[in-house]
Design a protein around this motif. Structure first.
Motif, PDB file in Angstrom:
ATOM      1  N   LEU A 119      -3.304  -1.835   8.608  1.00  0.00           N
ATOM      2  CA  LEU A 119      -1.971  -1.615   9.185  1.00  0.00           C
ATOM      3  C   LEU A 119      -1.395  -0.218   8.943  1.00  0.00           C
ATOM      4  CD1 LEU A 119      -0.029  -3.129  10.961  1.00  0.00           C
ATOM      5  CD2 LEU A 119       1.036  -4.070   8.921  1.00  0.00           C
ATOM      6  N   PRO A 120      -1.587   0.400   7.777  1.00  0.00           N
ATOM      7  CA  PRO A 120      -1.022   1.750   7.581  1.00  0.00           C
ATOM      8  C   PRO A 120      -1.526   2.789   8.582  1.00  0.00           C
ATOM      9  CG  PRO A 120      -1.560   0.802   5.471  1.00  0.00           C
ATOM     10  CD  PRO A 120      -2.121  -0.129   6.518  1.00  0.00           C
ATOM     11  N   ILE A 121      -2.661   2.538   9.212  1.00  0.00           N
ATOM     12  CA  ILE A 121      -3.181   3.476  10.205  1.00  0.00           C
ATOM     13  C   ILE A 121      -2.166   3.668  11.330  1.00  0.00           C
ATOM     14  CG2 ILE A 121      -4.983   3.799  11.962  1.00  0.00           C
ATOM     15  CD1 ILE A 121      -6.884   2.306  10.012  1.00  0.00           C
ATOM     16  N   SER A 122      -1.439   2.604  11.657  1.00  0.00           N
ATOM     17  CA  SER A 122      -0.462   2.686  12.750  1.00  0.00           C
ATOM     18  C   SER A 122       0.926   3.107  12.266  1.00  0.00           C
ATOM     19  CB  SER A 122      -0.367   1.337  13.469  1.00  0.00           C
ATOM     20  OG  SER A 122       0.179   0.357  12.607  1.00  0.00           O
ATOM     21  N   ILE A 123       1.117   3.209  10.950  1.00  0.00           N
ATOM     22  CA  ILE A 123       2.442   3.502  10.396  1.00  0.00           C
ATOM     23  C   ILE A 123       2.497   4.866   9.712  1.00  0.00           C
ATOM     24  CG2 ILE A 123       4.149   2.740   8.690  1.00  0.00           C
ATOM     25  CD1 ILE A 123       3.183  -0.120   9.166  1.00  0.00           C
ATOM     26  N   SER A 124       1.417   5.257   9.070  1.00  0.00           N
ATOM     27  CA  SER A 124       1.398   6.473   8.256  1.00  0.00           C
ATOM     28  C   SER A 124       0.657   7.593   8.974  1.00  0.00           C
ATOM     29  CB  SER A 124       0.705   6.172   6.921  1.00  0.00           C
ATOM     30  OG  SER A 124       0.535   7.341   6.170  1.00  0.00           O
ATOM     31  N   ASP A 125       0.951   8.814   8.560  1.00  0.00           N
ATOM     32  CA  ASP A 125       0.239   9.976   9.097  1.00  0.00           C
ATOM     33  C   ASP A 125      -1.094  10.210   8.385  1.00  0.00           C
ATOM     34  OD1 ASP A 125       2.365  10.456  10.797  1.00  0.00           O
ATOM     35  OD2 ASP A 125       3.347  11.821   9.392  1.00  0.00           O
ATOM     36  N   HIS A 126      -1.360   9.428   7.350  1.00  0.00           N
ATOM     37  CA  HIS A 126      -2.537   9.662   6.516  1.00  0.00           C
ATOM     38  C   HIS A 126      -3.418   8.420   6.497  1.00  0.00           C
ATOM     39  CE1 HIS A 126      -0.319  13.120   5.117  1.00  0.00           C
ATOM     40  NE2 HIS A 126       0.665  12.323   4.757  1.00  0.00           N
ATOM     41  N   ASP A 139      -2.952 -19.304  -3.183  1.00  0.00           N
ATOM     42  CA  ASP A 139      -2.230 -18.037  -3.386  1.00  0.00           C
ATOM     43  C   ASP A 139      -3.208 -16.860  -3.415  1.00  0.00           C
ATOM     44  OD1 ASP A 139       0.173 -19.406  -3.483  1.00  0.00           O
ATOM     45  OD2 ASP A 139       0.175 -19.530  -5.676  1.00  0.00           O
ATOM     46  N   PHE A 140      -4.378 -17.074  -3.984  1.00  0.00           N
ATOM     47  CA  PHE A 140      -5.423 -16.050  -3.998  1.00  0.00           C
ATOM     48  C   PHE A 140      -5.879 -15.750  -2.564  1.00  0.00           C
ATOM     49  CE2 PHE A 140     -10.024 -15.029  -4.328  1.00  0.00           C
ATOM     50  CZ  PHE A 140      -9.921 -13.851  -5.041  1.00  0.00           C
ATOM     51  N   ILE A 141      -6.036 -16.789  -1.760  1.00  0.00           N
ATOM     52  CA  ILE A 141      -6.440 -16.618  -0.356  1.00  0.00           C
ATOM     53  C   ILE A 141      -5.369 -15.837   0.408  1.00  0.00           C
ATOM     54  CG2 ILE A 141      -6.776 -17.870   1.827  1.00  0.00           C
ATOM     55  CD1 ILE A 141      -8.225 -20.039   0.150  1.00  0.00           C
ATOM     56  N   LYS A 142      -4.113 -16.220   0.257  1.00  0.00           N
ATOM     57  CA  LYS A 142      -3.017 -15.530   0.954  1.00  0.00           C
ATOM     58  C   LYS A 142      -2.933 -14.068   0.535  1.00  0.00           C
ATOM     59  CE  LYS A 142      -0.099 -19.628   1.472  1.00  0.00           C
ATOM     60  NZ  LYS A 142       1.136 -20.289   1.002  1.00  0.00           N
ATOM     61  N   HIS A 143      -3.099 -13.814  -0.757  1.00  0.00           N
ATOM     62  CA  HIS A 143      -3.049 -12.448  -1.269  1.00  0.00           C
ATOM     63  C   HIS A 143      -4.209 -11.618  -0.688  1.00  0.00           C
ATOM     64  CE1 HIS A 143      -2.126  -9.245  -4.117  1.00  0.00           C
ATOM     65  NE2 HIS A 143      -3.407  -9.194  -4.418  1.00  0.00           N
ATOM     66  N   SER A 144      -5.392 -12.197  -0.644  1.00  0.00           N
ATOM     67  CA  SER A 144      -6.558 -11.501  -0.092  1.00  0.00           C
ATOM     68  C   SER A 144      -6.340 -11.182   1.386  1.00  0.00           C
ATOM     69  CB  SER A 144      -7.816 -12.355  -0.261  1.00  0.00           C
ATOM     70  OG  SER A 144      -8.074 -12.593  -1.622  1.00  0.00           O
ATOM     71  N   PHE A 145      -5.811 -12.138   2.141  1.00  0.00           N
ATOM     72  CA  PHE A 145      -5.545 -11.936   3.564  1.00  0.00           C
ATOM     73  C   PHE A 145      -4.520 -10.808   3.763  1.00  0.00           C
ATOM     74  CE2 PHE A 145      -3.449 -12.875   7.602  1.00  0.00           C
ATOM     75  CZ  PHE A 145      -4.539 -13.084   8.440  1.00  0.00           C
ATOM     76  N   ARG A 146      -3.437 -10.851   2.974  1.00  0.00           N
ATOM     77  CA  ARG A 146      -2.393  -9.822   3.078  1.00  0.00           C
ATOM     78  C   ARG A 146      -2.939  -8.439   2.725  1.00  0.00           C
ATOM     79  NH1 ARG A 146       1.270 -11.175  -0.807  1.00  0.00           N
ATOM     80  NH2 ARG A 146       0.621  -9.486  -2.126  1.00  0.00           N
ATOM     81  N   ASN A 147      -3.747  -8.347   1.681  1.00  0.00           N
ATOM     82  CA  ASN A 147      -4.340  -7.056   1.323  1.00  0.00           C
ATOM     83  C   ASN A 147      -5.252  -6.545   2.427  1.00  0.00           C
ATOM     84  OD1 ASN A 147      -3.023  -6.804  -1.098  1.00  0.00           O
ATOM     85  ND2 ASN A 147      -4.748  -7.465  -2.340  1.00  0.00           N
ATOM     86  N   GLY A 148      -5.980  -7.437   3.066  1.00  0.00           N
ATOM     87  CA  GLY A 148      -6.834  -7.040   4.185  1.00  0.00           C
ATOM     88  C   GLY A 148      -6.022  -6.511   5.351  1.00  0.00           C
ATOM     89  N   LYS A 149      -4.897  -7.154   5.632  1.00  0.00           N
ATOM     90  CA  LYS A 149      -4.011  -6.669   6.699  1.00  0.00           C
ATOM     91  C   LYS A 149      -3.535  -5.260   6.385  1.00  0.00           C
ATOM     92  CE  LYS A 149      -0.682  -9.152   8.284  1.00  0.00           C
ATOM     93  NZ  LYS A 149       0.466 -10.064   8.442  1.00  0.00           N
ATOM     94  N   SER A 209       0.807  -1.225   0.000  1.00  0.00           N
ATOM     95  CA  SER A 209       0.000   0.000   0.000  1.00  0.00           C
ATOM     96  C   SER A 209       0.837   1.270   0.000  1.00  0.00           C
ATOM     97  CB  SER A 209      -0.958   0.033   1.203  1.00  0.00           C
ATOM     98  OG  SER A 209      -1.695  -1.148   1.280  1.00  0.00           O
ATOM     99  N   GLU A 210       2.125   1.161  -0.247  1.00  0.00           N
ATOM    100  CA  GLU A 210       2.983   2.353  -0.259  1.00  0.00           C
ATOM    101  C   GLU A 210       2.586   3.296  -1.383  1.00  0.00           C
ATOM    102  OE1 GLU A 210       4.684  -0.622  -2.942  1.00  0.00           O
ATOM    103  OE2 GLU A 210       4.060  -0.750  -0.867  1.00  0.00           O
ATOM    104  N   ASP A 211       2.075   2.737  -2.484  1.00  0.00           N
ATOM    105  CA  ASP A 211       1.633   3.592  -3.582  1.00  0.00           C
ATOM    106  C   ASP A 211       0.380   4.377  -3.197  1.00  0.00           C
ATOM    107  OD1 ASP A 211       0.207   1.174  -3.537  1.00  0.00           O
ATOM    108  OD2 ASP A 211      -0.150   1.192  -5.694  1.00  0.00           O
ATOM    109  N   HIS A 224      -6.983  -6.839  15.917  1.00  0.00           N
ATOM    110  CA  HIS A 224      -6.723  -7.617  17.133  1.00  0.00           C
ATOM    111  C   HIS A 224      -5.319  -7.336  17.657  1.00  0.00           C
ATOM    112  CE1 HIS A 224      -5.559 -11.322  19.349  1.00  0.00           C
ATOM    113  NE2 HIS A 224      -6.760 -11.135  19.881  1.00  0.00           N
ATOM    114  N   SER A 225      -4.337  -7.351  16.779  1.00  0.00           N
ATOM    115  CA  SER A 225      -2.944  -7.076  17.188  1.00  0.00           C
ATOM    116  C   SER A 225      -2.783  -5.651  17.715  1.00  0.00           C
ATOM    117  CB  SER A 225      -1.991  -7.270  16.000  1.00  0.00           C
ATOM    118  OG  SER A 225      -1.948  -8.618  15.634  1.00  0.00           O
ATOM    119  N   LEU A 226      -3.404  -4.688  17.044  1.00  0.00           N
ATOM    120  CA  LEU A 226      -3.299  -3.291  17.490  1.00  0.00           C
ATOM    121  C   LEU A 226      -3.961  -3.098  18.856  1.00  0.00           C
ATOM    122  CD1 LEU A 226      -3.939  -1.362  14.150  1.00  0.00           C
ATOM    123  CD2 LEU A 226      -1.770  -1.644  15.339  1.00  0.00           C
TER     124      LEU A 226
END
Length: 172
Positions: A73-80, A59-69, A25-27, A165-167
């Motif tokens: 996750l950027p809420i805790s890393i980015s200012d935006h 692989d589709f399942i793993k990709h979907s899970f990662r995109n959901g994370k 999601s850096e882009d 949950h982790s946050l």
């Protein structure tokens, strides 16, 4: 946002480089900063590329899970806040699937909310599956896309829930 972008050096000088803490999601975050600074993205429709989708269901399942994370996750890393409401809809859907049945034991009318949610989800999934059939004219596309829509949304939201949950537990 647009994938596979090229930028002038002046863009980086004005808003900075990619946030290297974001592994995904850096882009989106970069384009959010462009938007904040009133910088525009130009889409050249003359450029073409070939995209190869994942060929294995796991692989589709793993990709979907990662995109959901990475939708949370950027809420805790980015200012935006870089995502739109459409990125959070799967989270609301699956949260409803998980928690509403539990709540029906406490308060019976929640079964109505769950029923409406399931009806809306499956109606929209069927509508878009049939829309894909109308483009491709292959009957197998209806059950296939219906299953893939559910898989995408379910595992995307499980990824989002895992980060929440982790946050909440104080981890990143």
């Amino acid at each position: 946002t647009a994938p596979f972008c090229c930028y002038r050096r002046s863009i980086f000088e004005k808003i900075g480089k990619y946030n290297e803490l974001l592994l995904n999601s850096e882009d989106l975050e970069f384009h959010k900063r462009m938007d904040i600074n009133n910088l525009k993205t130009y889409l050249n429709t003359g450029i073409t590329n070939t995209y190869y989708s994942r060929s294995k269901y796991i692989d589709f399942i793993k990709h979907s899970f990662r995109n959901g994370k990475w939708s949370i996750l950027p809420i805790s890393i980015s200012d935006h806040f870089i995502f739109s409401i459409r990125h959070l809809i799967p989270l609301f859907f699956t949260s409803g699937l998980i928690f509403l049945p539990l709540l029906t034991f406490l308060f019976y009318p929640f079964i109505l909310i769950l029923s409406v949610q399931l009806f809306l989800y499956f109606s929209l999934s069927m509508y878009f599956s049939i829309s894909n059939f109308n483009k491709e004219r292959n009957f197998l596309i209806i059950p296939t896309t219906f299953i893939l829509y559910f898989t995408l949304h379910f595992f995307y939201s499980l990824g989002s829930l895992s980060v929440i949950h982790s946050l909440l537990k104080g981890k990143k």
